[in-house]
Enzyme design. Sequence first.
Site, PDB file in Angstrom:
ATOM      1  CG  LEU A   1      12.628 -88.538  42.793  1.00 45.81           C
ATOM      2  CD1 LEU A   1      14.079 -88.437  43.235  1.00 45.81           C
ATOM      3  CD2 LEU A   1      12.083 -87.157  42.432  1.00 45.81           C
TER       4      LEU A   1
ATOM      5  CG  HIS B   1      -0.254 -90.354  43.614  1.00 47.49           C
ATOM      6  ND1 HIS B   1       0.101 -90.141  44.935  1.00 47.49           N
ATOM      7  CD2 HIS B   1      -1.083 -91.425  43.615  1.00 47.49           C
ATOM      8  CE1 HIS B   1      -0.486 -91.053  45.687  1.00 47.49           C
ATOM      9  NE2 HIS B   1      -1.222 -91.831  44.922  1.00 47.49           N
TER      10      HIS B   1
END
Length: 364
Positions: free
Chosen positions: A125, A229
């Site tokens: 993605l 992240h």
Amino acid sequence: MMIIRYIEPKDVNDLYLLAQKAGFGLTSLQPNMEKLAARIERACKTVAGELPKADQVYLFVLEDTELNKVVGVCGIEVALGLKEPWYNFHVGTQVHASEPLSVYNALPTLYLSNDHTNCSELCTLFLDPDYRLNKNGKFLSKVRFLFLSAFRQYFEETIVAEMRGYSDANGQSPFWNAVGHKFFNIEFTKADYLSGVGQKAFIAELMPRHPLYVDMLPDDAKAAIGIVHPNTRPAYNLLLEEGLRYKGYVDIFDGGATLQADIENLRAIKESQSVAVQIEQPENIAVGDEAYIVANDDYENYRAILVYSKPHQNILQLTKEQAKQLNVENGSLVRVLSVQVKQLSSPEVVNKLKATEHFRMAVN
């Protein structure tokens, strides 16, 4: 107009540009033209029914039709680990106790695991930063769930999503520096690249087979376990909305969380609906604030768009242009899913949003 469709060979240059923008840590999207072309070919052969389950992958692109430009990509791997092992760490507990000494220690550990073998995986993605607006990110992420609900028979019982873990602007991963680097003696970016282009034999050859005690790791490495992240946090939250959960599995390279769910429990399976198309003039269509993903459910020529007209009594009104983009006509059936998730109770929201943080708090 923004439209989602299957990836095609002509998209390889745009995909390469997206891979360059993705930066460190997105293992399945590496800027390698040969590997990207091979992956596109694999996706095309999957749709054509020319590959065994172990090789199958579905790749979708978000296209700006005005510019004829691919600006996003997402995918679904059909079955992990059937040709070569698929690794992660399982966060476990090992108890050390001595009654005579009145000592009882429950110590967090990391075990090398292949537990997700034969699961399907949400993967790859990435959305061009210039297009991170107008619900494009939600559209790109959630269309995969609409595809799963339409073509459930092509996938396994469990779906997983390996989230990008923490690394700094220079590609330095504290988890890798404390764990992987000790066994591989190469930089994180190189190990991540080799894994992304399919050279994974070194993992089996060099990774430890015995549990690692988390308390023996540096503080920054412990803090990275199960953390995603910052750039991945929006995607992570979207997956939580759709029903995926953190179950104590993390990436062996950067320690990022792996989410999972039984496909039958996904929101899209429960809430998507098939409705009939009614083509109307734009001025006759009531447009609201709520966005809906609409897909044609045509397996060989899959298309999806985003609309702001609400289905009513099993009818969805579309403009002629929207119907053309979907390759549908009056009376055709389309599948619809609201982008907006029903409001959850406060305790449930808190529990979900802290899903990856609970281990971090436990070890610090």
